[in-house]
Design an enzyme around this catalytic site. Structure first.
Site, PDB file in Angstrom:
ATOM      1  N   CYS A   1       0.865  -0.970   0.610  1.00  0.00           N
ATOM      2  CA  CYS A   1       0.095   0.282  -0.090  1.00  0.00           C
ATOM      3  C   CYS A   1       0.603   1.357   0.231  1.00  0.00           C
ATOM      4  CB  CYS A   1      -1.077   0.057   0.818  1.00  0.00           C
ATOM      5  SG  CYS A   1      -2.645   1.284   0.809  1.00  0.00           S
TER       6      CYS A   1
ATOM      7  N   GLU B   1      -1.094  -7.564   5.303  1.00  0.00           N
ATOM      8  CA  GLU B   1      -0.307  -8.123   6.454  1.00  0.00           C
ATOM      9  C   GLU B   1      -1.600  -8.640   7.845  1.00  0.00           C
ATOM     10  OE1 GLU B   1       0.182  -5.457   5.455  1.00  0.00           O
ATOM     11  OE2 GLU B   1      -0.656  -4.004   6.302  1.00  0.00           O
TER      12      GLU B   1
ATOM     13  N   HIS C   1      -3.215  -4.714   1.802  1.00  0.00           N
ATOM     14  CA  HIS C   1      -2.837  -4.642   3.448  1.00  0.00           C
ATOM     15  C   HIS C   1      -2.061  -6.446   3.331  1.00  0.00           C
ATOM     16  CE1 HIS C   1      -2.484  -0.866   4.759  1.00  0.00           C
ATOM     17  NE2 HIS C   1      -3.012  -1.291   3.860  1.00  0.00           N
TER      18      HIS C   1
HETATM   19  N1  GLN Z   1      -3.799   6.395   0.910  1.00  0.00           N
HETATM   20  C1  GLN Z   1      -2.558   6.173   1.899  1.00  0.00           C
HETATM   21  C2  GLN Z   1      -1.511   7.485   0.692  1.00  0.00           C
HETATM   22  O1  GLN Z   1      -1.488   8.122  -0.089  1.00  0.00           O
HETATM   23  C3  GLN Z   1      -1.812   4.537   1.136  1.00  0.00           C
HETATM   24  C4  GLN Z   1      -3.340   4.244   2.274  1.00  0.00           C
HETATM   25  C5  GLN Z   1      -2.676   2.593   3.117  1.00  0.00           C
HETATM   26  O2  GLN Z   1      -1.777   2.411   2.730  1.00  0.00           O
HETATM   27  N2  GLN Z   1      -3.431   1.760   3.667  1.00  0.00           N
HETATM   28  O3  GLN Z   1       0.181   7.164   1.140  1.00  0.00           O
END
Ligand code: GLN
Length: 184
Positions: free
Chosen positions: A75, A168, A166
């Site tokens: 992410c 994890e 995610h």
């Molecule tokens: N929206 C977040 C970002 O732009 C990422 C979200 C996440 O890691 N769950 O950094």
């Protein structure tokens, strides 16, 4: 495990479940410890990038990845690894030749759960998306590992794995195992 912000504890738990030792990277001196790989957790990529720069970690991390250190980003971790982010300048690690879009699912559909297949793993993978990015395009050499609703959500490039979701946060350890196999 990069532990500046975000869901780093969950990654460490997964590694522990798999019998692998890990430690937290909170400052430059932590980085000097011997390591076989790096995990960059989800969270807030802008904050993580700012801290990486302020702590003097950005360049050493980038150099190590370019030199072959295996890395696995989820992410926000994917965002930090992406060379190109739609509409944003590059103050990131930027070692993966992909173009990603931050908060790509919008606010309404910002978070959702789905089970979908992933290349190299049998059966479906539980995927939790939290204000997630998706990958709009990849350069040659980047292997697409998973797509959801026509969007690329997991890729591998040389020594780097990046997921938009995610992993994890589920009980599933198979992608962590995939990363460990890659390290081996
Ligand atoms: N929206 C977040 C970002 O732009 C990422 C979200 C996440 O890691 N769950 O950094």
């Amino acid at each position: 495990v990069l532990a500046l912000q975000g869901a780093f504890a969950e990654h460490r738990q997964k590694l522990e479940q798999l019998g692998v030792e890990s430690f937290e990277i909170r400052q430059l001196k932590d980085w000097d410890q011997p390591k076989d790989g790096l995990i960059i957790p989800g969270g807030e990529s802008t904050t993580q990038a700012k801290l990486l720069n302020e702590l003097g970690l950005m360049q050493p991390v980038k150099d190590a990845i370019v030199a072959g250190l295996p890395v696995y980003g989820t992410c926000a971790g994917l965002i930090l690894l992406a060379k190109n982010i739609e509409g944003e300048p590059s103050h990131r690690i930027a070692t993966m030749d992909i173009t990603a879009l931050r908060n790509a699912y919008g606010r309404q559909l910002g978070s959702f759960y789905i089970e979908a297949p992933m290349k190299g793993i049998e059966g479906n993978i539980p995927m939790t998306f939290i204000r997630a990015p998706y990958i709009e395009s990849v350069k040659p050499g980047v292997e697409i590992l998973a797509e959801v609703d026509g969007h690329i959500v997991a890729v591998k490039y040389q020594n780097q794995i990046a997921l938009a979701f995610h992993q994890e946060l589920s009980d599933d350890t198979r992608i962590h195992q995939m990363f460990l196999d890659m390290i081996k």
